[in-house]
Scaffold this motif. Structure first.
Motif, PDB file in Angstrom:
ATOM      1  N   SER A 274      17.011  -2.774 -20.128  1.00  0.00           N
ATOM      2  CA  SER A 274      15.880  -3.694 -20.138  1.00  0.00           C
ATOM      3  C   SER A 274      16.221  -5.068 -19.578  1.00  0.00           C
ATOM      4  O   SER A 274      15.339  -5.914 -19.433  1.00  0.00           O
ATOM      5  CB  SER A 274      15.340  -3.843 -21.561  1.00  0.00           C
ATOM      6  N   SER A 275      17.491  -5.297 -19.268  1.00  0.00           N
ATOM      7  CA  SER A 275      17.881  -6.606 -18.739  1.00  0.00           C
ATOM      8  C   SER A 275      18.732  -6.480 -17.476  1.00  0.00           C
ATOM      9  O   SER A 275      19.640  -7.279 -17.247  1.00  0.00           O
ATOM     10  CB  SER A 275      18.645  -7.394 -19.809  1.00  0.00           C
ATOM     11  N   LEU A 276      18.445  -5.465 -16.664  1.00  0.00           N
ATOM     12  CA  LEU A 276      19.173  -5.306 -15.406  1.00  0.00           C
ATOM     13  C   LEU A 276      19.023  -6.555 -14.547  1.00  0.00           C
ATOM     14  O   LEU A 276      17.920  -7.094 -14.398  1.00  0.00           O
ATOM     15  CB  LEU A 276      18.640  -4.105 -14.624  1.00  0.00           C
ATOM     16  N   SER A 277      20.109  -7.001 -13.966  1.00  0.00           N
ATOM     17  CA  SER A 277      20.036  -8.127 -13.040  1.00  0.00           C
ATOM     18  C   SER A 277      19.492  -7.641 -11.702  1.00  0.00           C
ATOM     19  O   SER A 277      19.460  -6.433 -11.426  1.00  0.00           O
ATOM     20  CB  SER A 277      21.424  -8.736 -12.838  1.00  0.00           C
ATOM     21  N   GLN A 278      19.086  -8.570 -10.857  1.00  0.00           N
ATOM     22  CA  GLN A 278      18.593  -8.194  -9.538  1.00  0.00           C
ATOM     23  C   GLN A 278      19.681  -7.484  -8.742  1.00  0.00           C
ATOM     24  O   GLN A 278      19.412  -6.523  -8.019  1.00  0.00           O
ATOM     25  CB  GLN A 278      18.114  -9.433  -8.778  1.00  0.00           C
ATOM     26  N   ALA A 279      20.912  -7.945  -8.893  1.00  0.00           N
ATOM     27  CA  ALA A 279      22.024  -7.317  -8.173  1.00  0.00           C
ATOM     28  C   ALA A 279      22.229  -5.877  -8.634  1.00  0.00           C
ATOM     29  O   ALA A 279      22.467  -4.972  -7.818  1.00  0.00           O
ATOM     30  CB  ALA A 279      23.303  -8.124  -8.379  1.00  0.00           C
ATOM     31  N   GLU A 280      22.136  -5.636  -9.957  1.00  0.00           N
ATOM     32  CA  GLU A 280      22.285  -4.273 -10.478  1.00  0.00           C
ATOM     33  C   GLU A 280      21.143  -3.391  -9.999  1.00  0.00           C
ATOM     34  O   GLU A 280      21.354  -2.228  -9.625  1.00  0.00           O
ATOM     35  CB  GLU A 280      22.327  -4.306 -12.008  1.00  0.00           C
ATOM     36  N   ARG A 281      19.929  -3.941 -10.014  1.00  0.00           N
ATOM     37  CA  ARG A 281      18.782  -3.184  -9.531  1.00  0.00           C
ATOM     38  C   ARG A 281      18.975  -2.802  -8.066  1.00  0.00           C
ATOM     39  O   ARG A 281      18.763  -1.646  -7.672  1.00  0.00           O
ATOM     40  CB  ARG A 281      17.504  -4.014  -9.695  1.00  0.00           C
ATOM     41  N   ASP A 282      19.379  -3.759  -7.243  1.00  0.00           N
ATOM     42  CA  ASP A 282      19.556  -3.496  -5.815  1.00  0.00           C
ATOM     43  C   ASP A 282      20.634  -2.442  -5.578  1.00  0.00           C
ATOM     44  O   ASP A 282      20.513  -1.607  -4.673  1.00  0.00           O
ATOM     45  CB  ASP A 282      19.920  -4.787  -5.083  1.00  0.00           C
ATOM     46  N   THR A 283      21.682  -2.467  -6.392  1.00  0.00           N
ATOM     47  CA  THR A 283      22.749  -1.473  -6.256  1.00  0.00           C
ATOM     48  C   THR A 283      22.226  -0.078  -6.555  1.00  0.00           C
ATOM     49  O   THR A 283      22.525   0.883  -5.832  1.00  0.00           O
ATOM     50  CB  THR A 283      23.921  -1.807  -7.196  1.00  0.00           C
ATOM     51  N   HIS A 284      21.435   0.053  -7.618  1.00  0.00           N
ATOM     52  CA  HIS A 284      20.864   1.363  -7.951  1.00  0.00           C
ATOM     53  C   HIS A 284      19.942   1.853  -6.832  1.00  0.00           C
ATOM     54  O   HIS A 284      19.953   3.041  -6.486  1.00  0.00           O
ATOM     55  CB  HIS A 284      20.096   1.291  -9.268  1.00  0.00           C
ATOM     56  N   VAL A 285      19.141   0.969  -6.267  1.00  0.00           N
ATOM     57  CA  VAL A 285      18.245   1.353  -5.172  1.00  0.00           C
ATOM     58  C   VAL A 285      19.052   1.862  -3.985  1.00  0.00           C
ATOM     59  O   VAL A 285      18.763   2.926  -3.420  1.00  0.00           O
ATOM     60  CB  VAL A 285      17.346   0.169  -4.757  1.00  0.00           C
ATOM     61  N   GLN A 286      20.078   1.124  -3.592  1.00  0.00           N
ATOM     62  CA  GLN A 286      20.877   1.519  -2.435  1.00  0.00           C
ATOM     63  C   GLN A 286      21.650   2.812  -2.703  1.00  0.00           C
ATOM     64  O   GLN A 286      21.808   3.643  -1.799  1.00  0.00           O
ATOM     65  CB  GLN A 286      21.836   0.384  -2.048  1.00  0.00           C
ATOM     66  N   GLN A 287      22.122   2.990  -3.928  1.00  0.00           N
ATOM     67  CA  GLN A 287      22.814   4.229  -4.268  1.00  0.00           C
ATOM     68  C   GLN A 287      21.862   5.423  -4.214  1.00  0.00           C
ATOM     69  O   GLN A 287      22.229   6.498  -3.730  1.00  0.00           O
ATOM     70  CB  GLN A 287      23.433   4.113  -5.664  1.00  0.00           C
ATOM     71  N   ALA A 288      20.637   5.241  -4.695  1.00  0.00           N
ATOM     72  CA  ALA A 288      19.657   6.328  -4.651  1.00  0.00           C
ATOM     73  C   ALA A 288      19.333   6.699  -3.205  1.00  0.00           C
ATOM     74  O   ALA A 288      19.231   7.886  -2.858  1.00  0.00           O
ATOM     75  CB  ALA A 288      18.388   5.927  -5.394  1.00  0.00           C
ATOM     76  N   ILE A 289      19.172   5.693  -2.354  1.00  0.00           N
ATOM     77  CA  ILE A 289      18.910   5.952  -0.934  1.00  0.00           C
ATOM     78  C   ILE A 289      20.059   6.742  -0.325  1.00  0.00           C
ATOM     79  O   ILE A 289      19.852   7.710   0.426  1.00  0.00           O
ATOM     80  CB  ILE A 289      18.703   4.626  -0.176  1.00  0.00           C
ATOM     81  N   ALA A 290      21.280   6.357  -0.660  1.00  0.00           N
ATOM     82  CA  ALA A 290      22.450   7.055  -0.120  1.00  0.00           C
ATOM     83  C   ALA A 290      22.503   8.502  -0.592  1.00  0.00           C
ATOM     84  O   ALA A 290      22.826   9.407   0.191  1.00  0.00           O
ATOM     85  CB  ALA A 290      23.728   6.315  -0.532  1.00  0.00           C
ATOM     86  N   LYS A 291      22.178   8.741  -1.861  1.00  0.00           N
ATOM     87  CA  LYS A 291      22.202  10.113  -2.380  1.00  0.00           C
ATOM     88  C   LYS A 291      21.168  10.984  -1.677  1.00  0.00           C
ATOM     89  O   LYS A 291      21.371  12.191  -1.503  1.00  0.00           O
ATOM     90  CB  LYS A 291      21.934  10.130  -3.889  1.00  0.00           C
ATOM     91  N   LEU A 292      20.054  10.397  -1.263  1.00  0.00           N
ATOM     92  CA  LEU A 292      18.991  11.164  -0.609  1.00  0.00           C
ATOM     93  C   LEU A 292      19.332  11.543   0.828  1.00  0.00           C
ATOM     94  O   LEU A 292      18.566  12.256   1.476  1.00  0.00           O
ATOM     95  CB  LEU A 292      17.674  10.383  -0.648  1.00  0.00           C
ATOM     96  N   GLU A 293      20.474  11.101   1.333  1.00  0.00           N
ATOM     97  CA  GLU A 293      20.913  11.539   2.664  1.00  0.00           C
ATOM     98  C   GLU A 293      21.018  13.061   2.717  1.00  0.00           C
ATOM     99  O   GLU A 293      20.786  13.676   3.762  1.00  0.00           O
ATOM    100  CB  GLU A 293      22.266  10.911   3.009  1.00  0.00           C
TER     101      GLU A 293
ATOM    102  N   ILE B 168      18.030   6.430 -10.633  1.00  0.00           N
ATOM    103  CA  ILE B 168      16.585   6.262 -10.768  1.00  0.00           C
ATOM    104  C   ILE B 168      16.193   5.938 -12.205  1.00  0.00           C
ATOM    105  O   ILE B 168      15.327   5.092 -12.454  1.00  0.00           O
ATOM    106  CB  ILE B 168      15.855   7.526 -10.271  1.00  0.00           C
ATOM    107  N   ALA B 169      16.835   6.590 -13.176  1.00  0.00           N
ATOM    108  CA  ALA B 169      16.457   6.381 -14.576  1.00  0.00           C
ATOM    109  C   ALA B 169      16.576   4.923 -15.021  1.00  0.00           C
ATOM    110  O   ALA B 169      15.644   4.391 -15.632  1.00  0.00           O
ATOM    111  CB  ALA B 169      17.272   7.302 -15.486  1.00  0.00           C
ATOM    112  N   PRO B 170      17.683   4.224 -14.741  1.00  0.00           N
ATOM    113  CA  PRO B 170      17.753   2.823 -15.173  1.00  0.00           C
ATOM    114  C   PRO B 170      16.667   1.948 -14.554  1.00  0.00           C
ATOM    115  O   PRO B 170      16.258   0.951 -15.149  1.00  0.00           O
ATOM    116  CB  PRO B 170      19.146   2.384 -14.697  1.00  0.00           C
ATOM    117  N   LEU B 171      16.187   2.322 -13.371  1.00  0.00           N
ATOM    118  CA  LEU B 171      15.126   1.558 -12.722  1.00  0.00           C
ATOM    119  C   LEU B 171      13.763   1.853 -13.342  1.00  0.00           C
ATOM    120  O   LEU B 171      12.916   0.967 -13.454  1.00  0.00           O
ATOM    121  CB  LEU B 171      15.082   1.894 -11.226  1.00  0.00           C
TER     122      LEU B 171
END
Length: 378
Positions: free
Chosen positions: A249-268, A215-218
């Motif tokens: 400050s320069s996360l790529s879209q792919a890196e952003r999407d990975t962080h989002v999906q990882q956060a969703i997985a952790k919230l299981e 979440i922090a990098p996002l």
């Protein structure tokens, strides 16, 4: 030496809030031992900013009054039938409904600002609301925490921090929760029982060590954008660090999407807590932009019943993580991370927190329960 470096004064060991963003990873690559990337120190950022000071020598600022002296020793949770210990005059004055006996130091975006984004100060705000404790709220910027509050309390001060009526201080949201639990007449409501206290402790660490790395990098870029110029420079160059900030400050879209999906997985894990006794299943919520996720909290039948903590369902299952008719500190320690994630944009926050129906309903219920406090959430 650039202007930001010249304005940084080494003075003790201090972080502005309980987390230290400089240790939060910006990628999902594992470290050699598999654990370093998950560690978030509360005291690694040993810097104090002095805008008018261009010297590099250390400075020592003494604490004013006792720091954490009022925090009780670790103990099992206080039960509902356990009376509060005999309180001191300072406790009685500090824990009343009046706003004259207690000062809460909070973090905000700019001088005179009201934006609330710290995952940790939100825990204390909601604890105080739960017990109907009055207080004076002083909202400080990163620079003001590192200078004015450090002068007032101690070099290693973090927010949230409380100043009691006798001038003593309590620092760290968990310490504050334990103080309220033991000293307030209704303090048993903070945790409820020992099982719930253990749940709160687990979720407290879960947020810092499991959710924060994603979440922090996002959210950090959004936090930086809302800060006053001086705080923004400190946040990027000192608190996070120039090298890490360049990545964040320069996360790529792919890196952003990975962080989002990882956060969703952790919230299981949280989803399992909310569904273990039946009730709503874990079917993903409707896609963003649908009528379900974009409707207001006020129109949601679950939120309409948030005041008594019950879902609008046949099972009448409690909506809160620990059950019961009111939320507890276990809810607050996790909800703070939801609010912090909104700094990444409401769309990103919904992607993460509305991916599972039970978590989405819990978020909406707690937003409604927060009342006027929610107006300042980023």
């Amino acid at each position: 030496m650039d202007d930001t470096s010249a304005a940084v004064k080494r003075a003790g060991s201090a972080a502005d809030t309980e987390e230290d963003f400089s240790t939060v990873p910006t990628t999902t690559a594992a470290s050699e031992n598999g654990f370093e990337d998950l560690s978030i120190s509360e005291t690694d950022s040993n810097t104090r900013v002095a805008p008018s000071d261009t010297q590099s020598s250390s400075a020592t600022v003494g604490a004013v009054g006792g720091v954490n002296e009022a925090v009780p020793a670790p103990a099992p949770a206080r039960e509902a039938d356990e009376p509060a210990p005999r309180t001191s005059r300072a406790d009685s004055a500090s824990l009343s409904t009046s706003s004259s006996g207690l000062v809460l130091f909070d973090l905000t975006n700019k001088p005179g600002g009201t934006a609330c984004f710290s995952a940790h100060t939100i825990k204390t705000l909601l604890d105080l609301k739960l017990l109907n404790v009055g207080y004076e709220r002083q909202r400080l910027t990163f620079i003001q925490v590192r200078n004015e509050l450090a002068e007032r309390i101690a070099d290693n001060v973090t927010v949230p921090a409380l100043e009691l009526s006798d001038g003593s201080h309590i620092v760290d949201s968990w310490n504050i929760a334990e103080y309220l639990e033991r000293r307030h007449p209704e303090g048993h409501r903070i945790f409820g029982n020992s099982s719930t206290k253990r749940l709160a402790a687990m979720l407290n660490q879960f947020g810092k060590t499991v959710l924060a790395p994603h979440i922090a990098p996002l959210a950090q870029k959004g936090v930086h954008a809302m800060l006053d110029p001086e705080s923004a420079a400190y946040f990027a160059d000192v608190k996070i660090g120039k090298a890490r900030w360049a990545k964040v400050s320069s996360l790529s879209q792919a890196e952003r999407d990975t962080h989002v999906q990882q956060a969703i997985a952790k919230l299981e894990v949280v989803n399992a807590i909310l569904t273990c006794e039946g009730g709503l299943d874990s079917t993903p919520a409707q896609p963003l932009g649908s009528s379900t996720t974009t409707s207001s909290a006020a129109s949601n039948p679950l939120v309409d019943t948030a005041a008594n903590g019950r879902r609008g369902s046949k099972s009448e299952q409690s909506v809160w993580l620990a059950g019961g008719e009111q939320p507890t500190h276990a809810d607050f320690v996790l909800f703070g991370w939801y609010v912090f994630s909104r700094a990444a944009g409401h769309k990103t926050a919904k992607e993460i927190w509305f991916a599972h129906k039970p978590i989405a309903k819990w978020v909406q219920a707690l937003e409604a329960w927060s009342g006027d406090l929610a107006r300042d959430f980023v």
